[in-house]
Design an enzyme around this catalytic site. Structure first.
Site, PDB file in Angstrom:
ATOM      1  N   CYS A  98       0.806  -1.228   0.000  1.00 21.42           N
ATOM      2  CA  CYS A  98       0.000   0.000   0.000  1.00 21.42           C
ATOM      3  C   CYS A  98       0.838   1.276   0.000  1.00 21.42           C
ATOM      4  CB  CYS A  98      -0.944   0.022   1.194  1.00 21.42           C
ATOM      5  SG  CYS A  98      -2.153  -1.298   1.179  1.00 21.42           S
ATOM      6  N   HIS A 342      -9.131   3.324  -2.787  1.00 23.86           N
ATOM      7  CA  HIS A 342      -7.769   2.961  -2.400  1.00 23.86           C
ATOM      8  C   HIS A 342      -7.174   2.003  -3.436  1.00 23.86           C
ATOM      9  CE1 HIS A 342      -4.284   1.906  -0.224  1.00 23.86           C
ATOM     10  NE2 HIS A 342      -4.796   1.247   0.796  1.00 23.86           N
TER      11      HIS A 342
END
Length: 389
Positions: A98, A342
């Site tokens: 991430c 995201h």
């Protein structure tokens, strides 16, 4: 000195919806081309044999992209070619999960500061919609994800990890839902005010992010826990799996030639307990501020990848920030990943693009500081401190 002089992103789409048929290179290439055009005036590149060239003697020498889920084949190189940069521009793909997009920017800035290259395009891209399913030899079913740690170490999925962080830091359901409502409302207000327009490159017939929508606290309160029975993390206060890309252009100061930008003051990637990966931004930010000799009070703008409201609030509590109160205009005031989405490999670059809009495009005075940070599965934190120049 490494300076970000341009920053763009795609609209962000929810996986399986807006960009369900767009591969990573088709998401990244338009953003790369737009950033190159912003800096050089030559988005078509230098032809089959050369790199992109143009304004003030700036020539693209590399492309560094974060990506988590494949398809492999050096996504950065494929995207660079798809953007028309020419055969001479190589490309390297970075996987810090991430935090990949922000880590890619830090790696590119290091090369610029070392004097090895003069213009690098860096960022990240993710197409969860088209990422290949992976199957181990001899097994019939694909596996959900690769392990973040070896046997004998904690390796939670991110949802249960967010629950564990919320419990350990005392972040309750009501605050999480309030933060999620705030993120969506802020993103809708920013879109209505046109604050996303200059950073967005229309892709796939879309010019706006797909996800932001009006939310009510009463509606969020009725949602069940998503990951742990009786827990506090729900589909409403967690970010969705998403598709998107973002990129920046990084040059040394002597090639900036009057372009406004943000110089990288300090960057850091740290490890933390893999059982509580959402904690990673705390030591990463503390290390960056210590290296720069800067107190948090001096930082005018903070962008954190909003993977989960629980994680954002645990981090901001530890750093002495109150995004639901006194620091509402400092921390993600235009919303974040909870509202926008995201796209894992891209999100760390999306927050830098947001900083660029908030500081450079908005005309913040030289010396203004901005901070970008992300938590990473497996127990990592990534952070970068920028200064307007």
């Amino acid at each position: 000195m490494a300076v970000v002089v341009a920053a763009r992103r795609t609209p962000i789409g929810t996986a399986g919806h807006a960009y369900k048929e767009l591969t990573v290179d088709r998401l990244a290439a338009p953003v790369i081309a737009a950033v190159v055009d912003d800096v050089t005036g030559d988005s078509a590149g230098g032809g089959a044999g050369g790199g992109a060239g143009g304004g003030a003697g700036r020539v693209v020498e590399d492309v560094v992209l974060g990506n988590c889920m494949g398809p492999g084949g050096n996504v950065a190189r494929v995207s660079a070619l798809a953007a028309g940069l020419g055969h001479a521009v190589p490309g390297v793909t970075v996987d810090r999960q991430c935090g990949s997009g922000l880590a890619a920017i830090l790696l590119a800035a290091q090369a610029v500061r070392a004097g090895d290259v003069d213009l690098v395009i860096a960022g990240g891209v993710e197409s969860a919609s088209t990422a290949p399913l992976r199957t181990r030899r001899g097994e019939a079913e694909p596996y959900a994800r690769a392990p973040f740690t070896p046997a004998g170490h904690p390796d939670p999925d991110m949802g249960p990890a967010a629950e564990a962080l919320a419990a350990s830091c005392g972040v309750g359901r009501e605050r999480q839902d309030a933060y999620a409502c705030r993120s969506h409302a802020a993103a809708l207000a920013a879109r209505a005010a046109g604050r996303f327009e200059e950073e967005i490159v229309p892709v796939g017939g879309r010019a706006d992010d797909q996800r932001p929508r009006p939310l009510r606290a009463s509606s969020l309160a009725r949602l069940p826990a998503a990951f742990v029975a009786g827990g506090t993390v729900t589909p409403g206060n967690a970010s969705p799996v998403s598709d998107g890309a973002a990129a920046v252009a990084i040059v040394p100061d002597h090639l900036r030639a009057g372009l406004p930008g943000m110089r990288l003051v300090a960057g850091s990637v740290v490890g933390c307990d893999p059982g509580l990966p959402g904690w990673g931004p705390v030591p990463a930010v503390r290390r960056v501020l210590a290296r720069a000799g800067v107190e948090m009070e001096r930082v005018a703008a903070v962008e954190i990848v909003e993977a989960f409201a629980a994680q954002v609030l645990a981090v901001t509590d530890a750093l002495g920030l109150d995004p639901l109160g006194a620091d509402g205009e400092r921390v993600c005031p235009d919303g974040g990943a909870l509202a926008l989405g995201h796209p894992w490999g891209a999100s760390g670059a999306v927050v830098v693009a947001r900083l660029f809009t908030r500081l450079v495009r908005a005309g913040a005075p030289p010396g203004t500081l901005g901070l970008a940070t992300a938590a990473v599965g497996g127990g990592l934190g990534v952070a970068a401190l920028f200064e307007v120049v």
